[in-house]
Design a protein around this motif. Structure first.
Motif, PDB file in Angstrom:
ATOM      1  N   MET A  54     -28.250  54.254  39.379  1.00 41.57           N
ATOM      2  CA  MET A  54     -29.009  55.063  40.372  1.00 41.57           C
ATOM      3  C   MET A  54     -28.935  54.513  41.641  1.00 41.57           C
ATOM      4  O   MET A  54     -28.533  53.184  42.055  1.00 41.57           O
ATOM      5  CB  MET A  54     -30.528  54.931  40.272  1.00 41.57           C
ATOM      6  CG  MET A  54     -31.355  55.992  41.070  1.00 41.57           C
ATOM      7  SD  MET A  54     -33.133  55.510  41.031  1.00 41.57           S
ATOM      8  CE  MET A  54     -32.947  54.345  42.287  1.00 41.57           C
ATOM      9  N   GLY A  55     -28.683  55.326  42.872  1.00 37.94           N
ATOM     10  CA  GLY A  55     -28.665  54.839  44.108  1.00 37.94           C
ATOM     11  C   GLY A  55     -29.661  55.581  45.342  1.00 37.94           C
ATOM     12  O   GLY A  55     -29.932  56.607  44.826  1.00 37.94           O
ATOM     13  N   SER A  56     -29.910  55.067  46.203  1.00 40.79           N
ATOM     14  CA  SER A  56     -30.470  55.988  47.365  1.00 40.79           C
ATOM     15  C   SER A  56     -29.747  55.514  48.690  1.00 40.79           C
ATOM     16  O   SER A  56     -29.215  54.464  48.977  1.00 40.79           O
ATOM     17  CB  SER A  56     -31.916  55.409  47.426  1.00 40.79           C
ATOM     18  OG  SER A  56     -32.069  53.783  47.612  1.00 40.79           O
ATOM     19  N   SER A  57     -29.998  56.551  49.707  1.00 38.42           N
ATOM     20  CA  SER A  57     -29.268  56.566  50.938  1.00 38.42           C
ATOM     21  C   SER A  57     -30.029  57.587  51.805  1.00 38.42           C
ATOM     22  O   SER A  57     -30.540  58.687  51.174  1.00 38.42           O
ATOM     23  CB  SER A  57     -27.758  56.381  50.573  1.00 38.42           C
ATOM     24  OG  SER A  57     -27.323  58.023  50.275  1.00 38.42           O
ATOM     25  N   PRO A  58     -29.782  57.597  53.134  1.00 39.45           N
ATOM     26  CA  PRO A  58     -30.070  58.557  53.912  1.00 39.45           C
ATOM     27  C   PRO A  58     -28.926  59.869  53.620  1.00 39.45           C
ATOM     28  O   PRO A  58     -27.769  59.607  53.459  1.00 39.45           O
ATOM     29  CB  PRO A  58     -29.910  58.130  55.267  1.00 39.45           C
ATOM     30  CG  PRO A  58     -30.005  56.639  55.053  1.00 39.45           C
ATOM     31  CD  PRO A  58     -29.327  56.425  53.885  1.00 39.45           C
ATOM     32  N   GLY A  59     -29.370  60.967  53.543  1.00 40.66           N
ATOM     33  CA  GLY A  59     -28.729  62.153  53.445  1.00 40.66           C
ATOM     34  C   GLY A  59     -28.943  63.149  54.463  1.00 40.66           C
ATOM     35  O   GLY A  59     -29.308  62.824  55.670  1.00 40.66           O
ATOM     36  N   GLY A  60     -28.428  64.427  54.067  1.00 41.74           N
ATOM     37  CA  GLY A  60     -28.540  65.362  55.096  1.00 41.74           C
ATOM     38  C   GLY A  60     -27.497  65.373  56.251  1.00 41.74           C
ATOM     39  O   GLY A  60     -26.411  64.888  56.086  1.00 41.74           O
ATOM     40  N   VAL A  61     -27.902  65.401  57.365  1.00 39.97           N
ATOM     41  CA  VAL A  61     -27.055  65.121  58.731  1.00 39.97           C
ATOM     42  C   VAL A  61     -26.797  63.620  58.638  1.00 39.97           C
ATOM     43  O   VAL A  61     -25.750  63.425  59.168  1.00 39.97           O
ATOM     44  CB  VAL A  61     -27.716  65.462  59.982  1.00 39.97           C
ATOM     45  CG1 VAL A  61     -28.696  64.546  60.116  1.00 39.97           C
ATOM     46  CG2 VAL A  61     -26.791  65.541  61.168  1.00 39.97           C
ATOM     47  N   ALA A  62     -27.503  62.653  57.946  1.00 39.61           N
ATOM     48  CA  ALA A  62     -26.983  61.367  58.197  1.00 39.61           C
ATOM     49  C   ALA A  62     -25.469  61.616  57.221  1.00 39.61           C
ATOM     50  O   ALA A  62     -24.955  60.094  57.711  1.00 39.61           O
ATOM     51  CB  ALA A  62     -28.121  60.596  57.203  1.00 39.61           C
ATOM     52  N   ASN A  63     -25.425  62.148  56.289  1.00 41.50           N
ATOM     53  CA  ASN A  63     -23.855  62.066  55.704  1.00 41.50           C
ATOM     54  C   ASN A  63     -22.722  61.952  56.776  1.00 41.50           C
ATOM     55  O   ASN A  63     -21.802  61.322  57.023  1.00 41.50           O
ATOM     56  CB  ASN A  63     -23.679  63.076  54.851  1.00 41.50           C
ATOM     57  CG  ASN A  63     -24.527  62.944  53.633  1.00 41.50           C
ATOM     58  OD1 ASN A  63     -25.227  62.015  53.116  1.00 41.50           O
ATOM     59  ND2 ASN A  63     -24.838  64.253  52.808  1.00 41.50           N
ATOM     60  N   ALA A 311     -10.919  62.492  50.161  1.00 36.13           N
ATOM     61  CA  ALA A 311     -10.395  62.261  49.037  1.00 36.13           C
ATOM     62  C   ALA A 311     -11.151  60.990  48.304  1.00 36.13           C
ATOM     63  O   ALA A 311     -11.394  60.839  47.145  1.00 36.13           O
ATOM     64  CB  ALA A 311      -8.774  62.461  48.864  1.00 36.13           C
ATOM     65  N   LEU A 312     -11.070  59.880  49.644  1.00 36.47           N
ATOM     66  CA  LEU A 312     -11.517  58.660  49.267  1.00 36.47           C
ATOM     67  C   LEU A 312     -13.180  58.716  49.029  1.00 36.47           C
ATOM     68  O   LEU A 312     -13.624  58.081  48.033  1.00 36.47           O
ATOM     69  CB  LEU A 312     -11.405  57.728  50.293  1.00 36.47           C
ATOM     70  CG  LEU A 312      -9.993  57.339  50.543  1.00 36.47           C
ATOM     71  CD1 LEU A 312      -9.763  56.633  51.713  1.00 36.47           C
ATOM     72  CD2 LEU A 312      -9.280  56.496  49.208  1.00 36.47           C
ATOM     73  N   SER A 313     -13.780  59.825  49.407  1.00 36.21           N
ATOM     74  CA  SER A 313     -15.324  59.776  49.303  1.00 36.21           C
ATOM     75  C   SER A 313     -15.753  60.554  47.966  1.00 36.21           C
ATOM     76  O   SER A 313     -16.717  60.020  47.439  1.00 36.21           O
ATOM     77  CB  SER A 313     -16.146  60.647  50.447  1.00 36.21           C
ATOM     78  OG  SER A 313     -15.662  62.125  50.209  1.00 36.21           O
ATOM     79  N   VAL A 314     -15.106  61.344  47.390  1.00 43.91           N
ATOM     80  CA  VAL A 314     -15.222  61.836  46.102  1.00 43.91           C
ATOM     81  C   VAL A 314     -15.069  60.972  45.079  1.00 43.91           C
ATOM     82  O   VAL A 314     -15.372  61.469  43.904  1.00 43.91           O
ATOM     83  CB  VAL A 314     -14.637  63.166  46.033  1.00 43.91           C
ATOM     84  CG1 VAL A 314     -14.869  64.365  47.142  1.00 43.91           C
ATOM     85  CG2 VAL A 314     -13.168  63.063  45.673  1.00 43.91           C
ATOM     86  N   GLN A 315     -14.306  59.822  45.266  1.00 43.95           N
ATOM     87  CA  GLN A 315     -14.497  58.744  44.111  1.00 43.95           C
ATOM     88  C   GLN A 315     -15.518  58.079  44.118  1.00 43.95           C
ATOM     89  O   GLN A 315     -15.479  57.075  43.168  1.00 43.95           O
ATOM     90  CB  GLN A 315     -12.905  57.988  44.384  1.00 43.95           C
ATOM     91  CG  GLN A 315     -11.735  58.634  44.403  1.00 43.95           C
ATOM     92  CD  GLN A 315     -10.543  58.155  44.691  1.00 43.95           C
ATOM     93  OE1 GLN A 315      -9.910  57.329  43.563  1.00 43.95           O
ATOM     94  NE2 GLN A 315     -10.247  57.840  45.948  1.00 43.95           N
ATOM     95  N   GLU A 316     -16.473  58.162  44.820  1.00 36.77           N
ATOM     96  CA  GLU A 316     -17.577  57.350  44.578  1.00 36.77           C
ATOM     97  C   GLU A 316     -18.837  58.491  44.657  1.00 36.77           C
ATOM     98  O   GLU A 316     -18.865  59.673  44.969  1.00 36.77           O
ATOM     99  CB  GLU A 316     -17.937  56.356  46.140  1.00 36.77           C
ATOM    100  CG  GLU A 316     -16.791  55.458  46.027  1.00 36.77           C
ATOM    101  CD  GLU A 316     -17.024  54.422  45.154  1.00 36.77           C
ATOM    102  OE1 GLU A 316     -17.953  54.265  44.468  1.00 36.77           O
ATOM    103  OE2 GLU A 316     -16.038  53.420  44.857  1.00 36.77           O
ATOM    104  N   PHE A 317     -20.014  57.564  44.186  1.00 38.47           N
ATOM    105  CA  PHE A 317     -21.313  58.505  44.062  1.00 38.47           C
ATOM    106  C   PHE A 317     -22.298  58.705  45.445  1.00 38.47           C
ATOM    107  O   PHE A 317     -21.840  57.536  46.127  1.00 38.47           O
ATOM    108  CB  PHE A 317     -22.134  58.215  42.918  1.00 38.47           C
ATOM    109  CG  PHE A 317     -21.604  58.386  41.561  1.00 38.47           C
ATOM    110  CD1 PHE A 317     -21.573  59.763  41.206  1.00 38.47           C
ATOM    111  CD2 PHE A 317     -20.947  57.567  40.901  1.00 38.47           C
ATOM    112  CE1 PHE A 317     -21.296  59.794  39.981  1.00 38.47           C
ATOM    113  CE2 PHE A 317     -20.425  57.698  39.484  1.00 38.47           C
ATOM    114  CZ  PHE A 317     -20.489  58.889  39.011  1.00 38.47           C
ATOM    115  N   GLY A 319     -23.659  60.648  48.929  1.00 42.98           N
ATOM    116  CA  GLY A 319     -23.131  61.359  50.381  1.00 42.98           C
ATOM    117  C   GLY A 319     -22.771  60.344  51.258  1.00 42.98           C
ATOM    118  O   GLY A 319     -21.717  59.969  51.341  1.00 42.98           O
ATOM    119  N   SER A 320     -23.971  59.688  52.051  1.00 45.11           N
ATOM    120  CA  SER A 320     -23.362  58.759  53.023  1.00 45.11           C
ATOM    121  C   SER A 320     -22.960  57.330  52.281  1.00 45.11           C
ATOM    122  O   SER A 320     -22.180  56.647  52.944  1.00 45.11           O
ATOM    123  CB  SER A 320     -24.688  58.329  54.030  1.00 45.11           C
ATOM    124  OG  SER A 320     -25.557  57.826  53.083  1.00 45.11           O
TER     125      SER A 320
END
Length: 377
Positions: A54-63, A311-317, A319-320
């Protein structure tokens, strides 16, 4: 907290004393994203599913804001934040953790933060969101002409954005944001994406702010529907008659772009990776393309860089959480050149990175810390 490589500024050679302090301005809604990972399948009605991570982070426009900041761009974000713990967490993560300028943002008393719960499995994700529109702020006490019932402009939709090299807007049919025209008039290059047209009209004339845009970046389906074409490349050429730069993302085929000023076109194939979570990949692509454009790279290099960062981003879970910085890019470049199976011709496409990246990079793969709300340092 960003794990970026310090000191890499893609615009360093172009900066001058008279330039605006802000490289990119954007506005929108910040969500608290809670991401469940390690699910073997979709949740089943009437059962309880356990996630291995599980993780948590700012999302939406924060991505988008995070992706821009991690690529070394001075980023200003105008958004509303709740005065709950979620809002405090998102504000601190963006301002302190990522170095994003929040001077045009505001905290709304008594308003709770929008929340999205994302469940990633089988290379896709399912999301559930909740939130309410932020109320307009009260007028500043003592402000000339401000009575007790009058309101000041909402900072999340500013009438007077800061001077910036670029601004990023999200277009919607029938909606015009006055700040977009103001930003363009003050010299900002406006980059815009667009969402699905729920009206079904797919009318470019219903996107009034498109007239102020430097670049328009729809996906293939959106581009074809808006241009009444049956080929994404034909759609890009049709869009280039309306905007200086038309960029159409083609999914696994990469991206295709047309420069409406010169007629030049470029296509760069996608990098094949194992996709764990596509959340935020579109935002990261736009951030990469904006970076390359502001750095005045050739069109094909901009597409290649945008595709690489996505491509690098989709290898991690997340958004931001998954937005790559120069540390990740340098680690990828160092690793890919040592792969015996790598086609040397394909590597030439990314040779322009050589001048930007540090000579030493950390080992691949890199893993960002996945923060959870509540820990004290």
């Amino acid at each position: 907290m960003s794990t970026d490589t310090p000191g890499i500024d893609p615009l360093l050679a172009l900066r001058a004393p008279q330039d605006p302090a802000c490289d990119v301005f954007l506005t929108g809604t910040v969500f608290l994203d809670i991401i469940f990972t390690g699910l073997d399948s979709a949740p089943v009605r009437g059962t309880e599913s356990w996630a291995r991570g599980m993780g948590s982070s700012p999302g939406g426009v924060a991505n988008m804001a995070t992706a821009l900041a991690r690529l070394g761009l001075h980023t200003s974000l105008a958004a509303a934040f709740g005065d709950d713990h979620y809002g405090e967490y998102c504000w601190d993560a963006l301002e302190q953790g990522e170095g994003i300028d929040l001077s045009m943002s505001r905290t709304v008393p008594g308003w709770h933060s929008p929340v999205t719960v994302s469940m990633a499995y089988e290379g896709e994700r399912t999301m559930v969101s909740h939130g309410h529109e932020a109320p307009a702020p009260s007028a500043v006490p003592g402000q000339a002409g401000a009575g007790p019932t009058e309101t000041a402009p909402n900072p999340a939709f500013p009438q007077c954005p800061p001077r910036a090299r670029a601004a990023i807007a999200s277009l919607a049919p029938g909606r015009s944001e006055p700040w977009v025209a103001t930003a363009a008039r003050h010299g900002a290059l406006v980059f815009a994406d667009v969402g699905w047209d729920e009206t079904g009209r797919w009318d470019l004339d219903a996107l009034p702010d498109l007239a102020h845009c430097e670049a328009f970046l729809p996906n293939a389906e959106e581009a074809m529907r808006y241009t009444r074409t049956d080929c994404p490349r034909a759609a890009a050429h049709a869009l280039a008659e309306r905007v200086p730069l038309a960029v159409v993302t083609l999914g696994a085929e990469g991206a295709y772009a047309v420069d409406g000023r010169t007629g030049a076109a470029a296509q760069v194939p996608a990098i094949e990776v194992e996709a764990l979570d596509p959340t935020g990949a579109g935002d990261v692509f736009v951030a990469g393309f904006v970076t390359g454009t502001l750095a005045d790279w050739p069109l094909a290099d901009r597409l290649a860089f945008a595709g690489l960062t996505a491509a690098l981003s989709v290898q991690e879970f997340g958004g931001s959480l998954s937005a790559p910085g120069w540390a990740e890019i340098a680690a990828w470049w160092q690793r890919i050149r040592t792969c015996e199976s790598q086609d040397p011709t394909a590597l030439e496409r990314y040779a322009f990175l050589e001048e930007l990246l540090p000579t030493a990079a950390r080992a691949w793969p890199l893993r960002r810390a996945v923060p959870t709300i509540g820990f004290r340092q």
